[in-house]
Design a protein around this motif. Structure first.
Motif, PDB file in Angstrom:
ATOM      1  N   ARG A 109       0.789  -1.624   0.136  1.00 35.74           N
ATOM      2  CA  ARG A 109      -0.133  -0.167  -0.194  1.00 35.74           C
ATOM      3  C   ARG A 109       1.291   1.174   0.193  1.00 35.74           C
ATOM      4  N   ASP A 110       0.328   1.972  -1.311  1.00 33.26           N
ATOM      5  CA  ASP A 110       1.405   3.445  -1.108  1.00 33.26           C
ATOM      6  C   ASP A 110       0.446   4.612   0.230  1.00 33.26           C
ATOM      7  N   LYS A 137       0.463  -0.538  -5.635  1.00 30.26           N
ATOM      8  CA  LYS A 137       2.103  -1.067  -6.304  1.00 30.26           C
ATOM      9  C   LYS A 137       2.721  -1.526  -6.038  1.00 30.26           C
ATOM     10  N   ILE A 162       1.982  -5.779  -8.620  1.00 29.40           N
ATOM     11  CA  ILE A 162       1.039  -4.827  -9.569  1.00 29.40           C
ATOM     12  C   ILE A 162       1.032  -4.411 -10.166  1.00 29.40           C
ATOM     13  N   ASP A 163       2.457  -4.381 -11.281  1.00 30.45           N
ATOM     14  CA  ASP A 163       2.413  -3.567 -12.227  1.00 30.45           C
ATOM     15  C   ASP A 163       2.242  -5.168 -13.400  1.00 30.45           C
ATOM     16  N   ARG A 211      -1.866  -4.610 -13.980  1.00 32.84           N
ATOM     17  CA  ARG A 211      -2.049  -3.814 -14.915  1.00 32.84           C
ATOM     18  C   ARG A 211      -2.200  -4.557 -15.972  1.00 32.84           C
ATOM     19  N   ASP A 262      -6.599   0.104 -15.015  1.00 32.09           N
ATOM     20  CA  ASP A 262      -6.941   0.108 -14.200  1.00 32.09           C
ATOM     21  C   ASP A 262      -7.931  -1.013 -14.209  1.00 32.09           C
ATOM     22  N   SER A 297       9.677  -2.124 -14.912  1.00 30.56           N
ATOM     23  CA  SER A 297       9.382  -2.716 -13.936  1.00 30.56           C
ATOM     24  C   SER A 297      10.495  -2.695 -12.176  1.00 30.56           C
ATOM     25  N   LYS A 322      12.065   0.478 -11.517  1.00 26.39           N
ATOM     26  CA  LYS A 322      11.400   1.038 -10.525  1.00 26.39           C
ATOM     27  C   LYS A 322      11.454   0.785  -9.423  1.00 26.39           C
ATOM     28  N   TRP A 323      11.319  -1.025  -9.279  1.00 23.77           N
ATOM     29  CA  TRP A 323      11.161  -1.257  -7.585  1.00 23.77           C
ATOM     30  C   TRP A 323      11.983  -1.967  -7.018  1.00 23.77           C
TER      31      TRP A 323
END
Length: 350
Positions: A119-120, A134, A138-139, A142, A153, A326, A329-330
């Motif tokens: 959770r953000d 996120k 999660i990427d 999506r 979404d 991704s 990023k993560w």
């Protein structure tokens, strides 16, 4: 330990407990509803075919997927081989049609795995808003939703504990599980998997200054935590290394909290998840090397072969660029690699 060190550890542990409680309250979690067989309709109201070996009644789920022999003969079962992707002009099968009719992909995910699915807390949604999840997993969810439904979404997220991953698919509570789920010889008999999208390994997480050095005899006489129905639990079932007590929890985050509170001496979990935990809490670190191979796959119901092929098509495209974006990023800051690449796809002979 000094009074300052003890105070710091207590503060970190209290924060971890608070975060775990907060996220558990804010996101609906799937629990075993009990009752009899699945019947001929899923919990979203759509008729579904029975998967091979999943007849209603006793033994329909085939257990939790945990077992001491789960990772034995890994090379013999060819666990990483999946169905070939659907062709560009292939018609939609029943599973994909069901998702399109609903207009949403229902995905089983984690909510407490830092950098994977979490959770953000800096951008919490308003009451009734989107879930604010996120991370690397999660990427991928999506990307699957965008391919099938045209929008990244178009997802209903359902958070599930480790031991509920396969029952959630078999009961058709979810369409896919994207939750750092390891493909094993035992699990491929109960649920279907995509090709591998990430590889990790089991590793030991311990407090800094501890005499624990890895998955070895330094664990003798100690209490060790691992998640229920996990490959870490399977490894402990095969070789305890003199561990005095094995403590199981619903998730790897629960084990981290127990470690922070001093209730256990070490945690056994996936190295990729543990790296994120160590990044969050400077009082713990990874020790020793990885001692298993953990190929992660997207899990689906055994009957949904058309969805497996569709997800494998998504992964083929994802490996060409989305995966690297991704990762950078993560994960790059916590799992550094000179040239990170997604695992190659392996397909069954058909």
């Amino acid at each position: 330990m000094s009074r300052v060190g003890a105070t710091a550890r207590s503060a970190v542990a209290a924060l971890a407990v608070a975060l775990a409680v907060a996220t558990a309250v804010l996101v609906p979690v799937l629990v075993d509803g009990g009752g009899g067989g699945r019947g001929d309709r899923d919990r979203l109201g759509h008729s579904v075919p029975a998967a091979p070996g999943q007849e209603a009644g006793a033994g329909a789920r085939g257990g939790s997927g945990s077992g001491a022999g789960e990772q034995e003969a890994d090379d013999d079962c060819q666990k990483e081989e999946s169905l070939r992707p659907a062709g560009p002009k292939a018609p939609d099968g029943p599973a994909v049609q069901r998702i399109k009719k609903r207009g949403k992909l229902v995905a089983g995910v984690d909510q407490n795995s830092y950098r994977w699915a979490y959770r953000d807390t800096d951008n919490l949604p308003p009451p009734g808003g989107e879930l604010g999840l996120k991370g690397f997993d999660i990427d991928l969810v999506r990307a699957i939703a965008k391919d099938i439904l045209g929008s990244p979404d178009a997802v209903i997220y359902r958070t599930i504990p480790t031991e509920r991953r396969m029952p959630a698919l078999q009961d058709r509570d979810v369409d896919v599980v994207v939750r750092t789920m390891t493909i094993t010889c035992d699990r491929i008999k109960q649920v279907a998997f995509s090709t591998t999208y990430f590889k990790a390994g089991q590793q030991v997480l311990a407090p800094k200054g501890s005499k624990v050095t890895g998955f070895d005899d330094s664990l003798r006489g100690r209490k060790v935590c691992t998640a229920k129905s996990s490959t870490g639990k399977d490894e402990l079932d095969k070789n305890r290394h003199g561990v005095r007590e094995v403590v199981t929890a619903a998730s790897q985050l629960d084990c981290l909290v127990k470690l922070q509170l001093g209730e256990v001496d070490a945690v056994i979990t996936d190295s990729a998840l543990a790296a994120g935990q160590a990044a969050q809490d400077p009082t713990v670190h990874l020790v020793g090397g990885t001692f298993t191979r953990e190929p992660y796959g997207v899990a689906m119901n055994l009957a949904d072969t058309d969805l497996v092929r569709r997800v494998n098509k998504v992964l083929e495209d994802y490996r060409k660029g989305g995966w690297q974006l991704s990762y950078r990023k993560w994960l790059a800051d916590y799992l550094p690699a000179d040239n990170p690449r997604p695992p190659p796809a392996m397909y069954k002979k058909e």
